[in-house]
Design an enzyme around this catalytic site. Structure first.
Site, PDB file in Angstrom:
ATOM      1  N   CYS A  64      42.699  49.541  48.154  1.00 50.95           N
ATOM      2  CA  CYS A  64      41.658  50.186  46.639  1.00 50.95           C
ATOM      3  C   CYS A  64      41.103  49.887  47.179  1.00 50.95           C
ATOM      4  CB  CYS A  64      42.623  50.260  45.463  1.00 50.95           C
ATOM      5  SG  CYS A  64      41.551  51.493  44.415  1.00 50.95           S
ATOM      6  N   CYS A 102      38.359  50.331  43.430  1.00 45.45           N
ATOM      7  CA  CYS A 102      38.998  49.451  42.940  1.00 45.45           C
ATOM      8  C   CYS A 102      38.244  48.328  43.309  1.00 45.45           C
ATOM      9  CB  CYS A 102      40.252  48.813  42.146  1.00 45.45           C
ATOM     10  SG  CYS A 102      41.649  50.001  42.840  1.00 45.45           S
ATOM     11  N   ASP A 103      38.010  47.369  44.489  1.00 48.18           N
ATOM     12  CA  ASP A 103      37.797  46.282  45.123  1.00 48.18           C
ATOM     13  C   ASP A 103      36.068  46.944  45.982  1.00 48.18           C
ATOM     14  OD1 ASP A 103      39.825  45.511  43.498  1.00 48.18           O
ATOM     15  OD2 ASP A 103      40.601  45.618  45.446  1.00 48.18           O
TER      16      ASP A 103
END
Ligand code: NAP
Length: 315
Positions: A139, A142-143
């Site tokens: 992701c 997200c990261d």
């Protein structure tokens, strides 16, 4: 909790999953005055929450994924859907009744709409599992932020790999896409953006054999499919986008999935079990988009209404 001691609730429609498909089905079913329960273990909006920018959903020339997810959720709830936050543990079919279990309840419903989506496929390497969360990610939204000024590798050649590689350039100093062929599968527009981006590089005809590192990712070891030679690509993060696998473990015994696990439906979103519908990414389909999920959801919500009308007429 023992099956017998669960609280039982009779409803018209249970929807499992609250991505765009499940939310739209919920909107249509509740607006048709059906008693509708929608069960979701994560955030409503599903994968849309993990998408940075959406630029191919009509009405929103450019909108962030989380913002669109929130708007969709608000819109779906207007006609009184019961949103249950939790995990479905089991699904049984007993004649016309569909039994959907959570940890503390058993919903007994006439219609079941499966909108469980899919998840990112893993490479299946031990090193990938060991370094998951320590530089290995599925992701970018997200990261990606954690990889400012780092060198990154993206594995895959589809829309996700190419789009997310482009997204990652805002943080990374360099993004290398490693693909097993010498041609991308991604849409032309996404390809052109990546080819023209100074931070994006390509390694063709190669597969990742190991993610190298002890406590954190230090490199990937790749094998060229042309000459079978191994080499190391130094990097601090690896984003894996090699396709999707359906979330169908709850329904594998129902005999409604194809050999890869995708649920087979007709154009009315009906599975082979009367009153059981499937919508969105979990369905056997060649195009997986927010727009197609929304289309599926509206069709299933409407079909649920027609199915219940017919049931009543036949009583
Ligand atoms: P995908 O289209 O299935 O592409 C998967 C890619 O990974 C392919 O390039 C494939 O290679 C490669 N691959 C598969 N297994 C591999 C393995 N074991 N090792 C190495 N490489 C492997 O998956 P996706 O990109 O996640 O997209 C999924 C769906 O979402 C698609 O329908 C896509 O159109 C849609 N999507 C749309 C958008 C958008 O419209 N903006 C954005 C993201 C996703 P080959 O090419 O050789 O098969």
């Amino acid at each position: 909790m023992a099956k017998e001691s669960l609280v039982k609730e009779h409803v018209d429609v249970v929807i499992v999953g609250a991505g765009p498909a499940g939310l739209t089905a919920a909107l249509y079913a509740s607006r048709a005055n059906l008693k509708t329960v929608m069960i979701e273990q994560g955030l409503p909006g599903g994968e849309v929450n993990n998408t940075a920018d959406v630029e191919n959903y009509l009405g929103y020339p450019l909108i962030s994924g989380p913002e669109l997810a929130e708007k969709m959720y608000q819109s779906a709830m207007v006609f009184g859907v019961d949103h249950v936050m939790g995990q479905v543990t089991k699904i049984d079919i007993e004649g016309e009744a569909k039994l959907v279990y959570t940890s503390d309840k058993c919903f007994i419903s006439k219609v079941l709409i499966l909108a469980t989506g899919c998840q990112h496929r893993k490479l299946g390497l031990d090193s990938e599992m060991r370094l998951n969360g320590k530089g290995v990610s599925y992701c970018a939204v997200c990261d990606g932020f954690f990889f400012r000024d780092k060198d990154l590798v993206v594995v895959g050649g589809g829309d996700s790999a190419v789009e997310e590689a482009t997204y990652l350039t805002q943080f990374a100093s360099k993004v290398t896409i490693i693909h097993r062929r010498d041609q991308l599968r991604a849409q032309k527009l996404l390809q052109d953006r990546a080819f023209n981006h100074p931070k994006i590089h390509f390694i063709w005809d190669s597969v990742v054999e190991e993610v190298v590192g002890d406590q954190a990712v230090e490199a990937v070891r790749i094998k060229s499919l042309k000459d079978q030679k191994d080499s190391l690509v130094p990097c601090q993060g690896v984003f894996i986008y090699i396709g999707l696998v359906p979330n169908t473990s709850l329904v594998t015994s129902l005999g409604i999935c194809d050999e890869e696990g995708w649920i087979i439906t007709n154009e009315r979103m009906e599975t082979s079990i009367p009153g059981v519908f499937a919508v969105g990414d979990v369905r056997q389909n060649t195009l997986r988009q927010i727009a197609t999920a929304v289309g599926d959801g509206s069709r299933a919500g409407h079909q649920a209404y027609l199915y219940l009308q017919e049931m009543d007429a036949n009583k």
